[in-house]
Design an enzyme around this catalytic site. Structure first.
Site, PDB file in Angstrom:
ATOM      1  N   LYS A   7     -25.989 -30.619 -13.474  1.00 15.40           N
ATOM      2  CA  LYS A   7     -24.565 -30.923 -13.656  1.00 15.40           C
ATOM      3  C   LYS A   7     -24.254 -31.050 -15.149  1.00 15.40           C
ATOM      4  O   LYS A   7     -24.506 -30.131 -15.925  1.00 15.40           O
ATOM      5  CB  LYS A   7     -24.218 -32.199 -12.888  1.00 15.40           C
ATOM      6  CG  LYS A   7     -24.298 -32.028 -11.373  1.00 15.40           C
ATOM      7  CD  LYS A   7     -23.805 -33.261 -10.667  1.00 15.40           C
ATOM      8  CE  LYS A   7     -23.786 -33.068  -9.152  1.00 15.40           C
ATOM      9  NZ  LYS A   7     -23.453 -34.333  -8.452  1.00 15.40           N
ATOM     10  N   HIS A  10     -18.908 -27.032  -4.697  1.00 13.77           N
ATOM     11  CA  HIS A  10     -19.432 -28.388  -4.826  1.00 13.77           C
ATOM     12  C   HIS A  10     -18.244 -29.344  -4.765  1.00 13.77           C
ATOM     13  O   HIS A  10     -17.141 -29.010  -5.183  1.00 13.77           O
ATOM     14  CB  HIS A  10     -20.161 -28.530  -6.164  1.00 13.77           C
ATOM     15  CG  HIS A  10     -20.926 -29.807  -6.295  1.00 13.77           C
ATOM     16  ND1 HIS A  10     -20.323 -31.002  -6.599  1.00 13.77           N
ATOM     17  CD2 HIS A  10     -22.241 -30.082  -6.132  1.00 13.77           C
ATOM     18  CE1 HIS A  10     -21.243 -31.947  -6.642  1.00 13.77           C
ATOM     19  NE2 HIS A  10     -22.411 -31.426  -6.361  1.00 13.77           N
ATOM     20  N   GLU A  46     -24.609 -31.413   3.655  1.00  8.08           N
ATOM     21  CA  GLU A  46     -24.756 -32.858   3.491  1.00  8.08           C
ATOM     22  C   GLU A  46     -23.672 -33.463   4.372  1.00  8.08           C
ATOM     23  O   GLU A  46     -22.604 -33.828   3.894  1.00  8.08           O
ATOM     24  CB  GLU A  46     -24.584 -33.259   2.026  1.00  8.08           C
ATOM     25  CG  GLU A  46     -25.041 -34.680   1.790  1.00  8.08           C
ATOM     26  CD  GLU A  46     -25.169 -35.018   0.312  1.00  8.08           C
ATOM     27  OE1 GLU A  46     -24.897 -34.138  -0.528  1.00  8.08           O
ATOM     28  OE2 GLU A  46     -25.537 -36.159   0.012  1.00  8.08           O
ATOM     29  N   ILE A  61     -23.718 -39.148   8.248  1.00 11.29           N
ATOM     30  CA  ILE A  61     -24.481 -40.115   7.452  1.00 11.29           C
ATOM     31  C   ILE A  61     -23.922 -41.523   7.632  1.00 11.29           C
ATOM     32  O   ILE A  61     -22.714 -41.733   7.607  1.00 11.29           O
ATOM     33  CB  ILE A  61     -24.436 -39.731   5.964  1.00 11.29           C
ATOM     34  CG1 ILE A  61     -25.237 -38.443   5.749  1.00 11.29           C
ATOM     35  CG2 ILE A  61     -24.998 -40.855   5.094  1.00 11.29           C
ATOM     36  CD1 ILE A  61     -25.123 -37.887   4.361  1.00 11.29           C
ATOM     37  N   GLY A  81     -29.199 -37.431  -0.337  1.00 11.60           N
ATOM     38  CA  GLY A  81     -29.635 -38.604  -1.098  1.00 11.60           C
ATOM     39  C   GLY A  81     -31.115 -38.640  -1.377  1.00 11.60           C
ATOM     40  O   GLY A  81     -31.770 -39.679  -1.253  1.00 11.60           O
ATOM     41  N   SER A  92     -29.275 -36.562  -9.064  1.00  5.77           N
ATOM     42  CA  SER A  92     -29.565 -37.860  -9.670  1.00  5.77           C
ATOM     43  C   SER A  92     -31.016 -38.290  -9.465  1.00  5.77           C
ATOM     44  O   SER A  92     -31.560 -39.024 -10.296  1.00  5.77           O
ATOM     45  CB  SER A  92     -28.599 -38.915  -9.131  1.00  5.77           C
ATOM     46  OG  SER A  92     -28.643 -38.940  -7.733  1.00  5.77           O
TER      47      SER A  92
END
Lengths: 232, 232, 232, 232
Positions: free
Chosen positions: D17, D98, D146, D151, D183, D205
């Site tokens: 990113k 995205h 996702e 979730i 995640g 991340s």
């Protein structure tokens, strides 16, 4: 998608976009209202946001839809079109993803669900068979098909593309109603597309740019009725 | 900028954003209408597009502004907010460039000119002194100042930032009216900002989130009148 | 605005937009590099983001600018153009608010400050005198003027509009450099605009659509030098 | 969708990113390159546009993808990301839609086709099963799932949602490869999602915020290999 709220065929959509507003819009809406009753057809009219209240209030048969709305909840949002406000003004549905007001996939999904949650019809524009199929997964009440990829190829008849889009959408969700829009400019065009198997069609410029808008409303809705009766 | 249409000070702006709509909006507008007359103050109210007609029709003193409009001409533009439609519905002005509905420089310039051409007030939001100066070159009728760069620095008093923005805008165009918005949450806040030298202020959440909206309208407009009289 | 980094006049901007990329872009950049040295002129080149590194690395005299960047900080931001990444690739500046990539007022202000903070020149496009004045309040290093409101009116000479924009911008910030772009299609056009009082000009299609791009670079930069020497 | 260019499972996506750029990006890419070879896994890396050339040039095994591109043709388009420029810089694919860079339906369709036409892989993000199904009609090479709707519901195991998305997409186009992102913050997470039936996963991340990015690359790619071997 609303439950148990299928619009009775044949139906028609008249989109004033930014062509007509105020008193002239209300006046034309009254004509549409009377002609729709005369021919026993359902007509969706999508006035400017500022005219939704007046058109809804001064007509009886018209299905008033907003030209667009946002998915935001009640709260902040300067300049937004709040779903609850659209409904409170008298609209019964909303159009989404017109080529002049395209939405992201996530926003379209959110808008359709928001419409469903507060009891508004959703009518979504698709400009190809693949788009119509994609949109069908979000379960709008109506999909507007104008399959640009087939238009003008020469080897494709209107009958064929009307059938192709119907088959493609029904394979995903058979409850979605389908409006076939394809450069409708007079009553003959309306007649032909309905005879091709469509249950609905519509126009903007065919009426907005007509020398006599009211006469064109009469011509098109009469043809809609006649085509439907001839076909069924 | 409209010619010879300066709004008489003191004035106030109440922005319902997407908090309020339909009957409740009309009801609150009627209260604002009566209270504005009682205290002889001018109040701009910016309802959802779909409520412009009703609010304009059912009130006498309120200045009804749209929350935004587009600069497009009559014609195509599904989902747009047509300037002529906004005016036909009864609005007398339009707000632009709120932080929740920001415009490009070229579009802001076009919108202000469009408003001027059809006889609508333009009120434009600026979140810093530099932005206020930049916007002043496009000659809107009113600029809303909430100079975020000065808020919370500790060393800057309200009196100072009100004065700084007034000086900065007047250096470019002394005819632009200035509304100072800075977290107004009750009558005392209204009193203080007007005593600091402002001719106008306003709020969204101060009224929309008040336990008793009508009482807060009374409190704020009363303070507006009192502050103005004490200051002049 | 960067401190003590004024670009030495005369200078020129060549904007490949999405016309040229990869090896051909690098090859043309090398030609520009050599011709800029030959005539002792400064040339800003704005390649595609993906070509910034190569053009910066394989040239010595060119001022490599990105076609745009975002104001976001280091962190999230898929698909963004991070300022630090633009600089790390070798760019020394960035262009903002081209008519094909317009920014909101708040974002433009943030971008110019972001450029300044990390040591990049900012060059901002304005399509009218009022826009140029507005933008001047944000203190970019360079403003590109192409005052569409004056072009084609017949009664306005190039000399006059060049002078008008220079005066308007200098009244706000005399340190901003000004590039006059106005349909430059050959060396004569370059000569004329510089003799009108400009210190810089530039082109996209004049070079990108030339039958022989390298010959046109030679013709234009030669004219730039000659006009400047004749004028001073 | 590219013909005969299926990415060999298992594979992984690392998305810098706007976290990483320049020399540090190139350095990490070299580590990823070596670790990918060591464990015989395929790794997609999506650097900033300005780093595509360097990362592509200084690595051998990495699949370099752009973070986004536009669908425009060669020509005008200041500030755009031209598909041909992305490819010329060494990218072999592009990510679309995205959540931080969402596309309209029509633009997504155009982008996927544009990628296919010039020989770039397309990897498209979907945040629900309905979105994944919708996107599948446009035939991208890879869909990133996702499913936010599943979730955190408590009653849904990872195994179930991985299976549900795989089934939903395969029902529309069985050739689309599927990357399950959920995640991922360490090697155990990688192991678990692959054992749930996925052929690919990835993270931003998990690596970008790791105390030791290189060690985390080693940990995750090792787990990817081990999970795949244990499962097949």
């Amino acid at each position: 998608m609303l439950k148990n709220h299928r619009i009775k065929a044949p139906f028609f959509e008249i989109g004033p976009k930014a062509y007509l507003f105020g008193d002239e819009m209300v006046s034309l809406a009254k004509t549409i209202d009377a002609v729709a009753r005369k021919y026993d057809v359902r007509v969706i009219v999508t006035p400017q946001y500022t005219d939704v209240y007046r058109v809804a209030r001064e007509t009886e048969n018209i299905l008033v839809f907003a030209q667009h709305m946002d998915s935001l909840p009640i709260g902040r949002g300067q300049g937004s079109v709040l779903p609850e406000a659209v409904k409170a003004a008298g609209a019964v549905g909303v159009m989404f993803n017109h080529v002049e007001r395209q939405l992201t996939i996530a926003e379209l999904k959110a808008c359709i669900r928001r419409a469903e949650d507060i009891g508004l019809y959703s009518i979504v524009c698709a400009d190809s068979i693949a788009e119509a199929q994609a949109i069908a997964h979000f379960n709008p009440d109506i999909i507007v098909c104008e399959p640009s990829e087939l238009i003008g190829t020469g080897q494709t008849s209107e009958v064929e593309y009307v059938k192709a889009t119907i088959d493609a959408i029904r394979a995903i969700n058979p409850d979605i109603q389908i409006l076939q829009a394809a450069g409708i400019s007079n009553g003959n065009d309306v007649y032909d597309v309905i005879r091709s198997g469509a249950e609905a069609t519509g126009t903007t410029s065919g009426i907005m740019k007509a020398a006599d808008k009211e006469a064109m409303v009469e011509e098109m809705l009469c043809a809609l009725r006649r085509a439907w009766d001839d076909a069924h």
